[in-house]
Write a protein that holds these residues in place. Structure first.
Motif, PDB file in Angstrom:
ATOM      1  N   UNK A 196      15.666 -51.689  40.081  1.00 35.22           N
ATOM      2  CA  UNK A 196      17.172 -52.741  39.502  1.00 35.22           C
ATOM      3  C   UNK A 196      16.941 -54.212  39.755  1.00 35.22           C
ATOM      4  N   UNK A 197      15.981 -54.353  40.624  1.00 33.94           N
ATOM      5  CA  UNK A 197      15.985 -55.949  39.916  1.00 33.94           C
ATOM      6  C   UNK A 197      14.682 -56.018  39.451  1.00 33.94           C
ATOM      7  N   UNK A 198      13.715 -55.386  38.933  1.00 33.57           N
ATOM      8  CA  UNK A 198      12.691 -55.291  38.007  1.00 33.57           C
ATOM      9  C   UNK A 198      13.287 -54.920  36.733  1.00 33.57           C
ATOM     10  N   UNK A 199      14.415 -54.091  36.444  1.00 37.59           N
ATOM     11  CA  UNK A 199      15.005 -55.045  35.424  1.00 37.59           C
ATOM     12  C   UNK A 199      15.504 -56.068  34.998  1.00 37.59           C
ATOM     13  N   UNK A 200      16.541 -56.356  36.413  1.00 38.09           N
ATOM     14  CA  UNK A 200      16.535 -58.185  36.080  1.00 38.09           C
ATOM     15  C   UNK A 200      15.663 -59.147  36.208  1.00 38.09           C
TER      16      UNK A 200
END
Length: 471
Positions: free
Chosen positions: A309-313
Motif C-alpha cells: 500500500x505504501x509503495x503504491x501511494x
C-alpha cells in the motif's frame, strides 16, 4: 567467570530453546550458545576468560558497549596480524591495512575522512537513476520466471553486485542476467570457502597442507581472478585520473584512491584492499538484508499488505522513484530496520583494550583484552526488545526511540559502517520496485524459521525460495 552484577555461575550447555545459528564444527557458535544460556538463565552481563598473555570478554553491558564503540582511539580493532581475514592460507584477502582491518590509528582516520564525501547526500542523490535502472532490470528477469520457484537471494546477490560496481565504481557491468557472471561466481566462491578457515577449530585444519586441497585451489583461483581484475580497473582509473583530472568521477573508487594518497608507503595492493572490501561487503550484506525482508514479509501477510500500500501511494503515477520519495517509504524502512534487528548480517564486533588496564562500567579490564560486542545477542534480549523473536516493524515506528547501543546492525560509534545510507537507499529502491510490480508467493508456507549459515556474515541457508506473479 566474572559479572558486572557480581553473580557467579557454573557453565551449563543446556539449550535455551531459542533460535540458534547453525554451523557444524564451529566452537565459537557453541560458545555463543553457552553465553546465551548464562544471559537467559541468570542475571549475568559479562563473561571474561583470562589467559597468561591476554583475555577475552563477552559482554552485553550497555555502558561497556557504549564506551568501547565510542572511544575508538582507546579501544582499537583487533590487530591485522591477528585477523584471519587479512590473509588466508598465504593468500591476501582483505589485507592488513584496509579500512576494514586497519586497527584504528591515524591511517584509518585519514582514509575515513577522505571517503566520507562519497556517501553523503550530494553524491547519493546522483545514484538514484542508476539504482532504478538496475531494479527494473531485475524485474525483467523475474518476469521471465513464469511462476517457477526461484532463489531470490541468488538474484539479490547479482543486483547488489551490479549496484556496487556501477553506482560505486562507475563500471558498466551487467550482473543481473540469467547467465552466470564470472565476477559474481568468484565472489560467491570466496564467500563460500572462507568460512571453513574462519571457524575457531576449522582454521587449524584448513592450514594443514593435505586438507581441503580442492577448496584451497578454488579459493586461490577466485581470489587471483577477483583481485587481478580489480587491480586492472584500479590501475586504469589511477592512470586516467592523472592524465585527465577534470574527468575524475568522484565515486567511491576515486575516494578510495584519494584516501590512500596520504603516504607514499602504500602499494597498489594496499589500495586494492579497500576496493575489495567495498565490493564484497557492499554486495553480501545488502543482498542478505533484502532477501530476509522478502522472506519475513512473505510470512507476515498484514505487514506485506502495508508495504504494498505504501509503495503504491509513493509511486503514484510515477514510473520510478526520485531521491525525495525515499523518505516517504516510512513503513518499508521500518521493515528493513526490524529485519536488521532480527537478522543482522554480522553477528558481533571485536575490539581490544589498550596497553594499560582500564575500568569501564565498573569492570576492570586488563591490558590487551579482546572484547566481543555481540550484535545478535543484544538484538534478541527480552529486556531491550519485548518478544524479541517476533518480526514487528512497529518497534521502529515514528516517535518510538530505541535505547542507545541496543541496536547496531552497522556497528556503532565513529567506526560504524560508512556505507549505511548507501545500503538503505539501495534496499528501498530495489524492494519498492519489486513490490510495485510483483505479488510474492510463498512456496513453503509451513516453513516458519529460516536457518542460517554463519561465517563472515550470517546468511540464509539454502537461499530464500519464492514464486512471483506480475501485477
Amino acid at each position: 567467570v566474572v559479572s558486572t552484577q557480581s553473580t557467579e555461575a557454573v557453565v551449563s550447555t543446556q539449550s535455551t530453546g531459542k533460535k540458534e545459528c547453525e554451523l557444524k564444527d564451529n566452537s565459537s557458535c557453541t560458545f555463543v550458545k553457552i553465553v546465551r544460556s548464562f544471559l537467559d538463565e541468570l542475571n549475568i552481563q559479562t563473561i571474561a576468560l583470562f589467559f597468561p598473555r591476554n583475555g577475552i570478554i563477552y559482554t552485553t553491558s550497555i555502558p561497556i558497549i557504549s564506551k568501547v564503540f565510542s572511544d575508538h582511539r582507546t579501544f582499537l580493532k583487533i590487530s591485522p596480524k591477528n585477523s584471519r581475514i587479512a590473509y588466508v592460507n598465504g593468500v591476501r584477502v582483505f589485507g592488513p591495512n584496509g579500512i576494514l582491518t586497519e586497527s584504528g590509528t591515524e591511517v584509518w582516520y585519514h582514509k575515513r575522512k577522505m571517503m566520507d564525501p562519497a556517501f553523503q547526500k550530494k553524491y547519493l542523490k546522483c545514484l538514484v537513476g542508476d539504482m532504478n535502472g538496475i531494479a527494473k532490470k531485475m524485474n525483467r528477469l523475474l518476469g521471465q520466471t513464469k511462476n517457477d520457484i526461484i532463489d531470490i537471494y541468488d538474484i539479490m546477490n547479482k543486483v547488489a553486485l551490479e549496484v556496487v560496481c556501477n553506482c560505486g565504481f562507475s563500471l558498466n557491468m551487467d550482473a543481473v542476467k540469467d547467465e552466470p557472471s564470472r565476477l559474481n561466481d568468484a565472489a560467491q566462491t570466496v564467500l563460500h570457502i572462507l568460512p571453513k578457515c574462519l571457524r575457531t577449530s576449522g582454521n587449524y585444519k584448513f592450514m594443514l597442507p593435505w586438507n581441503f586441497r580442492d577448496d584451497k585451489k578454488r579459493l586461490r583461483k577466485s581470489l587471483e581472478y577477483l583481485r587481478g581484475s580489480m587491480k586492472i580497473i584500479l590501475e586504469e582509473r589511477m592512470e586516467r585520473n592523472e592524465k585527465f583530472p577534470e574527468k575524475i568521477a568522484n565515486d567511491i573508487l576515486d575516494h578510495i584512491i584519494e584516501g590512500n594518497k596520504f603516504t607514499d608507503n602504500n602499494s597498489i595492493d594496499d589500495i586494492l584492499d579497500d576496493f575489495f572490501v567495498f565490493l564484497i561487503a557492499g554486495m553480501e550484506t545488502t543482498a542478505i538484508t533484502m532477501s530476509m525482508v522478502i522472506w519475513e514479509l512473505m510470512k507476515q501477510p498484514e505487514v506485506h499488505l502495508g508495504v504494498v500500500k505504501e509503495v503504491n501511494e509513493v509511486f503514484g503515477n510515477k514510473t520510478e522513484l526520485e531521491y525525495d520519495d525515499l523518505n516517504k517509504l516510512v513503513y518499508l524502512e521500518q521493515c528493513i530496520k526490524e529485519c536488521l534487528r532480527l537478522h543482522p548480517p554480522t553477528l558481533s564486533s571485536g575490539r581490544i583494550s589498550p596497553k594499560t588496564d582500564v575500568t569501564v562500567g565498573g569492570l576492570h579490564i586488563p591490558s590487551r583484552t579482546i572484547i566481543h560486542l555481540p550484535t545478535d545477542t543484544i538484538h534478541h534480549m527480552e529486556k531491550h526488545w519485548p518478544n524479541p523473536y517476533q518480526f514487528d516493524p512497529d518497534r521502529f515506528a515514528p516517535g518510538k526511540e530505541t535505547v542507545p547501543f541496543t541496536y547496531f546492525p552497522f556497528t556503532a560509534g565513529p567506526r560504524q559502517c560508512i556505507g549505511k545510507h548507501f545500503a538503505y537507499m539501495e534496499a528501498k529502491i530495489v524492494l519498492a520496485e519489486l513490490y510495485k510490480n510483483f505479488q510474492i508467493l510463498d512456496p513453503y508456507p509451513n516453513e516458519r524459521e529460516k536457518k542460517k549459515v554463519v561465517a563472515l556474515t550470517s546468511k540464509p541457508k539454502d537461499g530464500v525460495l519464492i514464486r512471483v506473479e506480475e501485477l
